[in-house]
Design a protein around this motif. Structure first.
Motif, mmCIF file in Angstrom:
data_model
loop_
_atom_site.group_PDB
_atom_site.id
_atom_site.type_symbol
_atom_site.label_atom_id
_atom_site.label_comp_id
_atom_site.label_asym_id
_atom_site.label_seq_id
_atom_site.Cartn_x
_atom_site.Cartn_y
_atom_site.Cartn_z
ATOM 1 N N LYS A 109 -4.511 0.882 -13.321
ATOM 2 C CA LYS A 109 -4.686 -0.552 -13.561
ATOM 3 C C LYS A 109 -4.146 -0.934 -14.935
ATOM 4 O O LYS A 109 -4.133 -2.108 -15.300
ATOM 5 N N ARG A 110 -3.713 0.056 -15.709
ATOM 6 C CA ARG A 110 -3.122 -0.221 -17.025
ATOM 7 C C ARG A 110 -1.784 -0.936 -16.849
ATOM 8 O O ARG A 110 -1.006 -0.599 -15.944
ATOM 9 N N GLN A 115 3.621 -1.197 -13.976
ATOM 10 C CA GLN A 115 5.059 -1.486 -13.884
ATOM 11 C C GLN A 115 5.793 -0.516 -12.960
ATOM 12 O O GLN A 115 6.802 -0.866 -12.344
ATOM 13 N N TYR A 116 5.283 0.710 -12.872
ATOM 14 C CA TYR A 116 6.000 1.753 -12.138
ATOM 15 C C TYR A 116 5.241 2.280 -10.923
ATOM 16 O O TYR A 116 5.846 2.858 -10.026
ATOM 17 N N PHE A 117 3.918 2.102 -10.894
ATOM 18 C CA PHE A 117 3.108 2.689 -9.832
ATOM 19 C C PHE A 117 2.333 1.599 -9.094
ATOM 20 O O PHE A 117 1.636 0.794 -9.709
ATOM 21 N N ASP A 118 2.491 1.604 -7.779
ATOM 22 C CA ASP A 118 1.831 0.632 -6.914
ATOM 23 C C ASP A 118 0.632 1.318 -6.264
ATOM 24 O O ASP A 118 0.758 1.955 -5.221
ATOM 25 N N PHE A 119 -0.536 1.203 -6.920
ATOM 26 C CA PHE A 119 -1.718 1.923 -6.437
ATOM 27 C C PHE A 119 -2.206 1.316 -5.122
ATOM 28 O O PHE A 119 -2.495 0.127 -5.041
ATOM 29 N N GLN A 120 -2.307 2.157 -4.095
ATOM 30 C CA GLN A 120 -2.644 1.689 -2.756
ATOM 31 C C GLN A 120 -4.149 1.741 -2.466
ATOM 32 O O GLN A 120 -4.772 0.731 -2.205
ATOM 33 N N GLN A 121 -4.707 2.938 -2.516
ATOM 34 C CA GLN A 121 -6.122 3.056 -2.202
ATOM 35 C C GLN A 121 -6.661 4.434 -2.564
ATOM 36 O O GLN A 121 -5.908 5.378 -2.775
#
Length: 319
Positions: A109-110, A115-121
């Motif tokens: 969440k930082r 910018q680079y990582f799309d956190f899914q679940q």
């Protein structure tokens, strides 16, 4: 715009079936570029040897629990990823069995990471057979359930259907926002996994997670075992130990050599069950080591177990 790497966090208490789930997900995504981060509680790795190679690169973090002492090391690995010539499509993180899923996911969440990582679940594996015993005595397990978006109640073939449903109901009362499903061997409806709903971590009050303070008395003890065991004697000593110390010795896993067998075999326990199996990818240079994970366990006690397992006469094991 820079390509963002879809990121999935796999969590769950020791022996729940996270590596099996990871193998299913990697097999399903094998046409894509996949990176894996494997974390184990302790300095020795076993799970990395059990991951089927449907990935392009695997990183191991084995210096402790990924939720706390490894934050900096995890960031370093993420930096390596985004500096690669080709970014992966997916990143699967298999956290240690005592990881704090909420704290780990918060890294994603930082602003600099988003910018680079799309956190899914966050996907949590729960061992149906051992849930009732562990959820009250292990705060880490409770926190994993609270922080998860999808909770897979695994090993339902080992319990009665009515009991599995009662476990599902209790988990839904702990985390009413998560999706839940009953599974066997980590197989589930991938439509649940593909849901694009916003991660639960954006909806829950972090202070509620922080209020569940883990009483961290867990230890990981690795014992090198460069000798041959008698299969029956090893099984008897270790299975007796996990039965007698069920509320203390949570997990045994590793590779050993057995008399009369050429290849090293995989030894692992879940709950009060021990298995010795030849069904894993063979590695001639496989390190012979047994890892014991539990609450308030001591090296001297583990040394006695090993001694009993290699002594000429079968002895009762004690910790």
């Amino acid at each position: 715009m820079t390509k963002r790497i879809k990121t999935y966090l796999l969590t769950g208490f020791l022996g729940a079936g996270k590596t099996t789930l990871l193998n299913h997900l990697l097999s399903r995504s094998k046409s894509e570029l996949n990176y894996v981060i494997e974390n184990e509680f302790g300095k020795s790795s076993v799970d990395a040897e059990l991951v089927i190679k449907n990935y392009n690169k695997l990183f191991e973090l084995n210096n402790g629990c990924i939720c706390c002492s490894l934050d900096n090391e995890l960031i370093e690995v993420l930096v390596q990823m985004i500096q690669a010539d080709t970014l992966p499509d997916n990143l699967f993180i298999e956290a240690s069995g005592v990881a704090d899923a909420g704290q780990l996911a918060s890294i994603f969440k930082r602003e600099d990471v988003i910018q680079y990582f799309d956190f899914q679940q966050v996907v949590c594996m729960v061992d149906a057979e051992n849930f009732e015993d562990r959820v009250q005595e292990v705060p880490e397990m409770f926190r994993q359930i609270v922080a998860s978006d999808l909770i897979l109640i695994n090993k339902t073939d080992l319990v009665q259907e009515k009991y599995a449903e009662s476990v599902k109901s209790e988990i839904e009362s702990i985390n009413p926002l998560a999706k839940t499903a009953l599974t066997t061997f980590g197989k589930f409806d991938f439509d649940l996994f593909d849901s694009s709903a916003e991660s639960i971590l954006t909806k829950i009050d972090q202070s509620k997670l922080d209020a569940i303070k883990p009483a961290h008395r867990m230890k990981s003890i690795a014992m090198e075992v460069p000798f041959e065991f008698d299969r029956d004697q090893l099984y008897a000593v270790l299975s007796t130990s996990i039965f007698l110390y069920y509320h203390q010795l949570y997990r045994i896993k590793g590779f050993v050599k057995l008399k009369g067998e050429d290849q090293a075999v995989l030894v692992q326990s879940t709950g009060n069950k021990l298995t010795i199996s030849n069904q894993y990818k063979k590695n001639e240079s496989q390190k012979l080591v047994l890892i014991f994970i539990g609450r308030d366990i001591e090296r001297k006690g583990i040394e006695r177990l090993i001694h009993n397992a290699i002594s000429s006469k079968l002895k009762a094991s004690t910790i």
